[in-house]
Design a protein around this motif. Sequence first.
Motif, PDB file in Angstrom:
ATOM      1  N   GLU A 222       2.624  -1.291   4.434  1.00  0.00           N
ATOM      2  CA  GLU A 222       1.164  -1.354   4.310  1.00  0.00           C
ATOM      3  C   GLU A 222       0.617  -2.684   4.825  1.00  0.00           C
ATOM      4  O   GLU A 222      -0.396  -2.718   5.536  1.00  0.00           O
ATOM      5  N   ARG A 223       1.276  -3.786   4.480  1.00  0.00           N
ATOM      6  CA  ARG A 223       0.771  -5.101   4.867  1.00  0.00           C
ATOM      7  C   ARG A 223       0.862  -5.333   6.372  1.00  0.00           C
ATOM      8  O   ARG A 223       0.063  -6.077   6.939  1.00  0.00           O
TER       9      ARG A 223
ATOM     10  N   ALA B 270       0.083  -3.313   8.575  1.00  0.00           N
ATOM     11  CA  ALA B 270      -1.106  -2.707   9.178  1.00  0.00           C
ATOM     12  C   ALA B 270      -2.398  -3.407   8.787  1.00  0.00           C
ATOM     13  O   ALA B 270      -3.484  -2.979   9.190  1.00  0.00           O
ATOM     14  N   ALA B 271      -2.283  -4.527   8.045  1.00  0.00           N
ATOM     15  CA  ALA B 271      -3.480  -5.183   7.506  1.00  0.00           C
ATOM     16  C   ALA B 271      -4.270  -5.945   8.557  1.00  0.00           C
ATOM     17  O   ALA B 271      -5.426  -6.305   8.320  1.00  0.00           O
TER      18      ALA B 271
ATOM     19  N   GLN C 140       8.081   3.613   8.226  1.00  0.00           N
ATOM     20  CA  GLN C 140       6.688   3.337   7.853  1.00  0.00           C
ATOM     21  C   GLN C 140       6.019   2.291   8.743  1.00  0.00           C
ATOM     22  O   GLN C 140       4.907   1.851   8.444  1.00  0.00           O
TER      23      GLN C 140
ATOM     24  N   PRO D 131       3.792   0.553  11.356  1.00  0.00           N
ATOM     25  CA  PRO D 131       2.613   0.918  12.144  1.00  0.00           C
ATOM     26  C   PRO D 131       2.865   0.645  13.629  1.00  0.00           C
ATOM     27  O   PRO D 131       3.865   0.027  13.996  1.00  0.00           O
TER      28      PRO D 131
ATOM     29  N   ASP E 178       7.688  -0.106   0.869  1.00  0.00           N
ATOM     30  CA  ASP E 178       6.407   0.589   1.040  1.00  0.00           C
ATOM     31  C   ASP E 178       5.270  -0.410   1.220  1.00  0.00           C
ATOM     32  O   ASP E 178       4.395  -0.228   2.082  1.00  0.00           O
ATOM     33  N   LEU E 179       5.263  -1.465   0.422  1.00  0.00           N
ATOM     34  CA  LEU E 179       4.184  -2.447   0.516  1.00  0.00           C
ATOM     35  C   LEU E 179       4.286  -3.244   1.818  1.00  0.00           C
ATOM     36  O   LEU E 179       3.256  -3.579   2.427  1.00  0.00           O
TER      37      LEU E 179
END
Length: 400
Positions: free
Chosen positions: A206-207, A209-210, A254, A256, A202-203
Amino acid sequence: MSHFAPSNWDEPELLDLTGAPVPEYGTGSLADLLPTLVAGQGVPGFTASIPELTPADRNCVFLVDGMGWEQIKAHPDEAPYLNSLLGTSRGGTGRPITAGFPATTATSLASVGTGLPPARHGLPGYTVRNPATGELMNQLRWHPWTPPKPWQPYPTVFQLADKAGVATAQVSSPAFQTTPLTKVALSGGTFLGRMTGEERMDLAGERLAAGDRSLVYTYYSELDGAGHRHGVNSDAWRGQLMYVDRLVQRLAGQLPPRTALYVTADHGMVDIPFDEDSRIDYDEDWELGAGVALLGGEGRARHVYAVPGAEADVLTVWREVLGDRFWIASREEALELGWFGPPGECDERVLGRIGDVVAAAQADAAITASVNEPNESALAGMHGSMTAAEQLVPLLEIRT
């Protein structure tokens, strides 16, 4: 010849060093992956040595410890999602690349992180001799303590990518954050420690898309542990592979936009029968010990350090005793054949870390050391050599 289906991965003739299936440094090895990815992101100083990989703005590498290409193919029921990626599908491709020699975690992670072969980064085995002290150094556990920077002085690809403005992160177990191996091989950008595989997936999503350009590395080790303890034919290993299969699918869901996910590994594994013919106990074999000062490496990839002046005799004896089950090479032969990297490209500081004699298993056999290495000698699954089961690792690609 295809980079990813090399003809020399067939069974070679015994005693013929030229038949050893050498890692494909520069065209299809773990050391070529990150340089290819960041070259596509515009990081200076890198070239795409795996040109088949199409550049992406966001790249994620998920490395599963101990998950060889051959093991994935052999377990389609336990890993249906991974097996669906072995060919061209899901917007990406899947093929094998080579780990590098020896096919072991410390060596492979250094190759991944630095983009250099073992003869350059200088972590050429599980345990190797430190020429400055004459002691064996465990490069996975970093024992005895050795200053990390002189041991591996090159910057990592992560450090150079971060300096070039790529949003760079490693998502792994918190236990690895401050280890010397992480420092010399995988540091650069932001380290984010998470305990469970699901949290890491999950992380990592997220990263990615940073930033407009991002590079994220994440890692899972428990499959390797199950293989060592119970073997790759065990229920425990199969259960771990099923879990990894779900983790990859979770991360893939997940990603991006403008992302390429690469699932790979540091090595495969083979099960070694528990019998005297398959497990040659160095500590009980006076012939193998004659003229030897130190025994390094691990069961299927040994560095043998001879007493000064005994190098030729040790090479002769090891070939006579083990030549039907192992490729046995002198240091010079191994370097010339390209076992540790392209011929002629070994750093001077690395030479003394490589054994005077190098032994790589061909058969399902291992050189154990019941007295000096009781834990390693008791492992069911082992790795390190250049057989397809150990050397070929997946390069599975998913793109959005």
